[in-house]
Scaffold this motif. Structure first.
Motif, PDB file in Angstrom:
ATOM      1  N   MET A   1     -13.968 -28.873   6.606  1.00 40.33           N
ATOM      2  CA  MET A   1     -13.388 -27.897   7.489  1.00 40.33           C
ATOM      3  C   MET A   1     -14.033 -27.931   8.868  1.00 40.33           C
ATOM      4  SD  MET A   1     -10.862 -26.178   6.813  1.00 40.33           S
ATOM      5  CE  MET A   1      -9.862 -25.153   5.854  1.00 40.33           C
ATOM      6  N   GLY A   2     -15.101 -28.634   9.026  1.00 38.46           N
ATOM      7  CA  GLY A   2     -15.781 -28.672  10.306  1.00 38.46           C
ATOM      8  C   GLY A   2     -14.947 -29.270  11.418  1.00 38.46           C
ATOM      9  N   ASN A   3     -13.995 -30.118  11.078  1.00 37.80           N
ATOM     10  CA  ASN A   3     -13.153 -30.761  12.077  1.00 37.80           C
ATOM     11  C   ASN A   3     -11.743 -30.186  12.086  1.00 37.80           C
ATOM     12  OD1 ASN A   3     -15.212 -32.559  12.818  1.00 37.80           O
ATOM     13  ND2 ASN A   3     -14.697 -33.918  11.131  1.00 37.80           N
ATOM     14  N   PHE A   4     -11.617 -28.918  11.766  1.00 43.54           N
ATOM     15  CA  PHE A   4     -10.306 -28.272  11.709  1.00 43.54           C
ATOM     16  C   PHE A   4      -9.691 -28.175  13.097  1.00 43.54           C
ATOM     17  CE2 PHE A   4      -7.846 -24.185  11.657  1.00 43.54           C
ATOM     18  CZ  PHE A   4      -6.785 -24.653  10.893  1.00 43.54           C
ATOM     19  N   GLU A   5      -8.512 -28.723  13.253  1.00 44.03           N
ATOM     20  CA  GLU A   5      -7.761 -28.688  14.509  1.00 44.03           C
ATOM     21  C   GLU A   5      -6.439 -27.977  14.242  1.00 44.03           C
ATOM     22  OE1 GLU A   5      -8.548 -29.714  17.537  1.00 44.03           O
ATOM     23  OE2 GLU A   5     -10.516 -30.506  16.973  1.00 44.03           O
ATOM     24  N   PRO A   6      -6.342 -26.672  14.529  1.00 45.57           N
ATOM     25  CA  PRO A   6      -5.142 -25.906  14.180  1.00 45.57           C
ATOM     26  C   PRO A   6      -3.839 -26.540  14.654  1.00 45.57           C
ATOM     27  CG  PRO A   6      -6.846 -24.455  15.029  1.00 45.57           C
ATOM     28  CD  PRO A   6      -7.334 -25.852  15.209  1.00 45.57           C
ATOM     29  N   MET A   7      -3.804 -27.046  15.871  1.00 48.31           N
ATOM     30  CA  MET A   7      -2.564 -27.616  16.403  1.00 48.31           C
ATOM     31  C   MET A   7      -2.158 -28.895  15.660  1.00 48.31           C
ATOM     32  SD  MET A   7      -1.695 -25.386  18.529  1.00 48.31           S
ATOM     33  CE  MET A   7      -0.350 -26.126  19.419  1.00 48.31           C
ATOM     34  N   MET A   8      -3.112 -29.576  15.069  1.00 44.03           N
ATOM     35  CA  MET A   8      -2.814 -30.808  14.352  1.00 44.03           C
ATOM     36  C   MET A   8      -2.713 -30.587  12.839  1.00 44.03           C
ATOM     37  SD  MET A   8      -2.568 -32.904  16.837  1.00 44.03           S
ATOM     38  CE  MET A   8      -2.452 -34.463  15.995  1.00 44.03           C
ATOM     39  N   ASP A   9      -3.534 -29.681  12.296  1.00 41.21           N
ATOM     40  CA  ASP A   9      -3.641 -29.528  10.849  1.00 41.21           C
ATOM     41  C   ASP A   9      -2.644 -28.553  10.239  1.00 41.21           C
ATOM     42  OD1 ASP A   9      -5.723 -31.338  10.918  1.00 41.21           O
ATOM     43  OD2 ASP A   9      -7.280 -29.791  10.998  1.00 41.21           O
ATOM     44  N   ILE A  10      -2.140 -27.605  11.023  1.00 43.85           N
ATOM     45  CA  ILE A  10      -1.191 -26.626  10.486  1.00 43.85           C
ATOM     46  C   ILE A  10       0.215 -27.192  10.627  1.00 43.85           C
ATOM     47  CG2 ILE A  10      -0.249 -24.297  10.728  1.00 43.85           C
ATOM     48  CD1 ILE A  10      -3.026 -23.443  11.774  1.00 43.85           C
ATOM     49  N   PRO A  11       0.939 -27.297   9.517  1.00 42.07           N
ATOM     50  CA  PRO A  11       2.285 -27.884   9.572  1.00 42.07           C
ATOM     51  C   PRO A  11       3.217 -27.095  10.489  1.00 42.07           C
ATOM     52  CG  PRO A  11       1.562 -27.561   7.294  1.00 42.07           C
ATOM     53  CD  PRO A  11       0.562 -26.882   8.175  1.00 42.07           C
ATOM     54  N   SER A  12       4.118 -27.808  11.120  1.00 39.18           N
ATOM     55  CA  SER A  12       5.139 -27.180  11.950  1.00 39.18           C
ATOM     56  C   SER A  12       5.975 -26.233  11.094  1.00 39.18           C
ATOM     57  CB  SER A  12       6.035 -28.261  12.562  1.00 39.18           C
ATOM     58  OG  SER A  12       7.043 -27.671  13.324  1.00 39.18           O
ATOM     59  N   GLY A  13       6.325 -25.079  11.632  1.00 41.18           N
ATOM     60  CA  GLY A  13       7.120 -24.104  10.889  1.00 41.18           C
ATOM     61  C   GLY A  13       6.282 -23.151  10.064  1.00 41.18           C
ATOM     62  N   THR A  14       4.965 -23.278  10.107  1.00 43.34           N
ATOM     63  CA  THR A  14       4.066 -22.386   9.376  1.00 43.34           C
ATOM     64  C   THR A  14       3.679 -21.233  10.282  1.00 43.34           C
ATOM     65  OG1 THR A  14       3.170 -24.205   8.083  1.00 43.34           O
ATOM     66  CG2 THR A  14       1.839 -22.214   8.193  1.00 43.34           C
ATOM     67  N   TYR A  15       3.756 -20.032   9.749  1.00 43.62           N
ATOM     68  CA  TYR A  15       3.425 -18.846  10.521  1.00 43.62           C
ATOM     69  C   TYR A  15       2.323 -18.073   9.829  1.00 43.62           C
ATOM     70  CZ  TYR A  15       7.864 -19.925  12.715  1.00 43.62           C
ATOM     71  OH  TYR A  15       8.870 -20.561  13.368  1.00 43.62           O
ATOM     72  N   PHE A  16       1.443 -17.491  10.606  1.00 45.11           N
ATOM     73  CA  PHE A  16       0.365 -16.673  10.076  1.00 45.11           C
ATOM     74  C   PHE A  16       0.554 -15.253  10.566  1.00 45.11           C
ATOM     75  CE2 PHE A  16      -1.426 -20.919  10.037  1.00 45.11           C
ATOM     76  CZ  PHE A  16      -1.983 -20.974   8.774  1.00 45.11           C
ATOM     77  N   THR A  17       0.236 -14.297   9.716  1.00 49.71           N
ATOM     78  CA  THR A  17       0.316 -12.898  10.108  1.00 49.71           C
ATOM     79  C   THR A  17      -1.025 -12.245   9.876  1.00 49.71           C
ATOM     80  OG1 THR A  17       1.077 -12.221   7.915  1.00 49.71           O
ATOM     81  CG2 THR A  17       2.772 -12.730   9.538  1.00 49.71           C
ATOM     82  N   GLN A  18      -1.243 -11.155  10.577  1.00 46.53           N
ATOM     83  CA  GLN A  18      -2.497 -10.424  10.448  1.00 46.53           C
ATOM     84  C   GLN A  18      -2.232  -8.970  10.739  1.00 46.53           C
ATOM     85  OE1 GLN A  18      -5.549 -11.624  13.213  1.00 46.53           O
ATOM     86  NE2 GLN A  18      -6.557  -9.663  13.062  1.00 46.53           N
ATOM     87  N   PHE A  19      -2.879  -8.094  10.009  1.00 44.09           N
ATOM     88  CA  PHE A  19      -2.840  -6.674  10.311  1.00 44.09           C
ATOM     89  C   PHE A  19      -4.191  -6.284  10.868  1.00 44.09           C
ATOM     90  CE2 PHE A  19      -4.013  -2.357   9.127  1.00 44.09           C
ATOM     91  CZ  PHE A  19      -3.027  -1.660   9.809  1.00 44.09           C
ATOM     92  N   ASP A  20      -4.172  -5.595  11.966  1.00 40.73           N
ATOM     93  CA  ASP A  20      -5.406  -5.123  12.591  1.00 40.73           C
ATOM     94  C   ASP A  20      -5.199  -3.678  12.988  1.00 40.73           C
ATOM     95  OD1 ASP A  20      -7.661  -4.580  14.032  1.00 40.73           O
ATOM     96  OD2 ASP A  20      -7.390  -6.174  15.494  1.00 40.73           O
ATOM     97  N   SER A  21      -5.889  -2.787  12.317  1.00 41.18           N
ATOM     98  CA  SER A  21      -5.732  -1.364  12.595  1.00 41.18           C
ATOM     99  C   SER A  21      -6.426  -0.974  13.898  1.00 41.18           C
ATOM    100  CB  SER A  21      -6.305  -0.532  11.448  1.00 41.18           C
ATOM    101  OG  SER A  21      -7.698  -0.743  11.343  1.00 41.18           O
ATOM    102  N   GLY A  22      -7.159  -1.889  14.491  1.00 41.22           N
ATOM    103  CA  GLY A  22      -7.864  -1.583  15.724  1.00 41.22           C
ATOM    104  C   GLY A  22      -9.186  -0.872  15.498  1.00 41.22           C
ATOM    105  N   VAL A  23      -9.522  -0.631  14.241  1.00 42.07           N
ATOM    106  CA  VAL A  23     -10.768   0.066  13.911  1.00 42.07           C
ATOM    107  C   VAL A  23     -11.844  -0.965  13.631  1.00 42.07           C
ATOM    108  CG1 VAL A  23     -11.889   1.614  12.275  1.00 42.07           C
ATOM    109  CG2 VAL A  23      -9.518   2.020  12.946  1.00 42.07           C
ATOM    110  N   ASN A  24     -12.931  -0.884  14.357  1.00 39.67           N
ATOM    111  CA  ASN A  24     -14.077  -1.750  14.091  1.00 39.67           C
ATOM    112  C   ASN A  24     -15.017  -1.010  13.147  1.00 39.67           C
ATOM    113  OD1 ASN A  24     -13.204  -3.762  15.854  1.00 39.67           O
ATOM    114  ND2 ASN A  24     -14.092  -2.701  17.596  1.00 39.67           N
TER     115      ASN A  24
END
Length: 75
Positions: A1-24
């Protein structure tokens, strides 16, 4: 994982979601949360457990809003 390149390693058409309540919150707050869950014997219903390789299935289940419990992805 040390050489992870998101633009190259994540397949086209893949979407990521995240929920962030804004609370730290800090580690102490997280420990308090788990202590509260344990003290009051709160049960979290688990709908289904997926492997990381099945994360697309977990996302589909989440998207159809039919899980009726937590969706867990393990490595």
């Amino acid at each position: 994982m040390g050489n992870f390149e998101p633009m190259m390693d994540i397949p086209s058409g893949t979407y990521f979601t995240q929920f962030d309540s804004g609370v730290n919150f800090n580690e102490n707050l997280l420990v308090e949360l788990f202590d509260h869950i344990e003290q009051h014997k709160i049960k979290m219903p688990i709908a289904q457990v997926f492997t990381i390789d099945e994360s697309h299935k977990a996302h589909l289940l989440m998207g159809c809003n039919a899980a009726n419990g937590k969706i867990v992805v393990v490595n």
